[in-house]
Design a protein around this motif. Sequence first.
Motif, short mmCIF file in Angstrom:
data_model
loop_
_atom_site.label_atom_id
_atom_site.label_comp_id
_atom_site.label_asym_id
_atom_site.label_seq_id
_atom_site.Cartn_x
_atom_site.Cartn_y
_atom_site.Cartn_z
N LEU A 166 6.26 4.87 6.49
CA LEU A 166 7.21 3.89 7.03
C LEU A 166 8.54 4.52 7.45
O LEU A 166 9.02 4.24 8.57
N GLN B 205 1.63 -6.77 5.74
CA GLN B 205 1.86 -6.86 4.29
C GLN B 205 2.92 -7.94 3.97
O GLN B 205 2.74 -8.74 3.05
N ALA C 204 0.96 -2.58 10.12
CA ALA C 204 0.43 -2.79 8.76
C ALA C 204 1.52 -3.29 7.83
O ALA C 204 1.28 -4.16 6.98
N PHE C 205 2.76 -2.77 7.98
CA PHE C 205 3.86 -3.23 7.13
C PHE C 205 4.17 -4.70 7.40
O PHE C 205 4.40 -5.47 6.46
N THR D 120 0.15 4.45 0.73
CA THR D 120 -0.02 5.31 1.92
C THR D 120 0.78 4.76 3.09
O THR D 120 1.42 5.52 3.84
N LEU D 121 0.76 3.46 3.21
CA LEU D 121 1.53 2.81 4.27
C LEU D 121 3.01 3.08 4.09
O LEU D 121 3.72 3.42 5.06
N ASP E 214 0.84 -1.21 0.00
CA ASP E 214 0.00 0.00 0.00
C ASP E 214 0.88 1.25 0.00
O ASP E 214 1.79 1.41 0.83
N ASP F 138 2.44 5.67 14.25
CA ASP F 138 3.66 4.98 13.84
C ASP F 138 3.54 3.47 14.10
O ASP F 138 3.95 2.65 13.25
N VAL G 14 1.43 1.95 11.46
CA VAL G 14 2.16 1.82 10.20
C VAL G 14 3.04 0.57 10.21
O VAL G 14 3.08 -0.22 9.27
#
Length: 217
Positions: A184, A209, A205-206, A179-180, A177, A199, A202
Amino acid sequence: VAALFGSASLALPAHELLHKIMLEALGVAPDQREPSQNRVVELVQGSLAVVDAGMQKDVSELEAEIRLSDAERVLREGAAVAAESDLVSLYETVADKKQSLVDHTTKLRGVLKSVSDARAAQEAGDSELHAFALEQERLDDAQESMYIPLKAGTVTGAKARKQAAALVSLGKASGFDATLLEGLPGALCQKPSSRSKFDDMVLTAFEAQIATRGAGV
């Protein structure tokens, strides 16, 4: 006279004499003939019987030759008809074989195309799988060598910014993504104690992924 008595070699007067005797004997009624005339008539009848038998024999032989010729002709015609039938049958067999060859060739081409398509699909799948394996290997390596140290705060300064930028590039290449990825570097380059909830979101979410790519989703 010559045919009746076999006297072809007789002189003309003898022929004429025999002819005259025969006519005189045959010209008298049977009950009025003299003994010598009856003998002449009997001789003529016997000679006629011999001639007739010879003619009958000749006719029989000719008829036999005709029948044999007809039989041979019938055999020849029958053989010709049989040969023609065999030839027609052979033509039909050859035509059937040709059609069968065409059908088998068409079927074989279809099978070969299916095999070729399956092989191409397999090669494409193998290539895709290989690319995915390489990508996953890069992600795993990046996670171990860069992300975990950055998240733990053991890497700082210019090195931290460089590694964060490398993770962003790797994330873009893997379709993460956008936006992600924008948030980062800021999250990773801070000390763990200074990171905000955003943070942390983020980073979480990383990691998700990376895990998603590892699961092949």
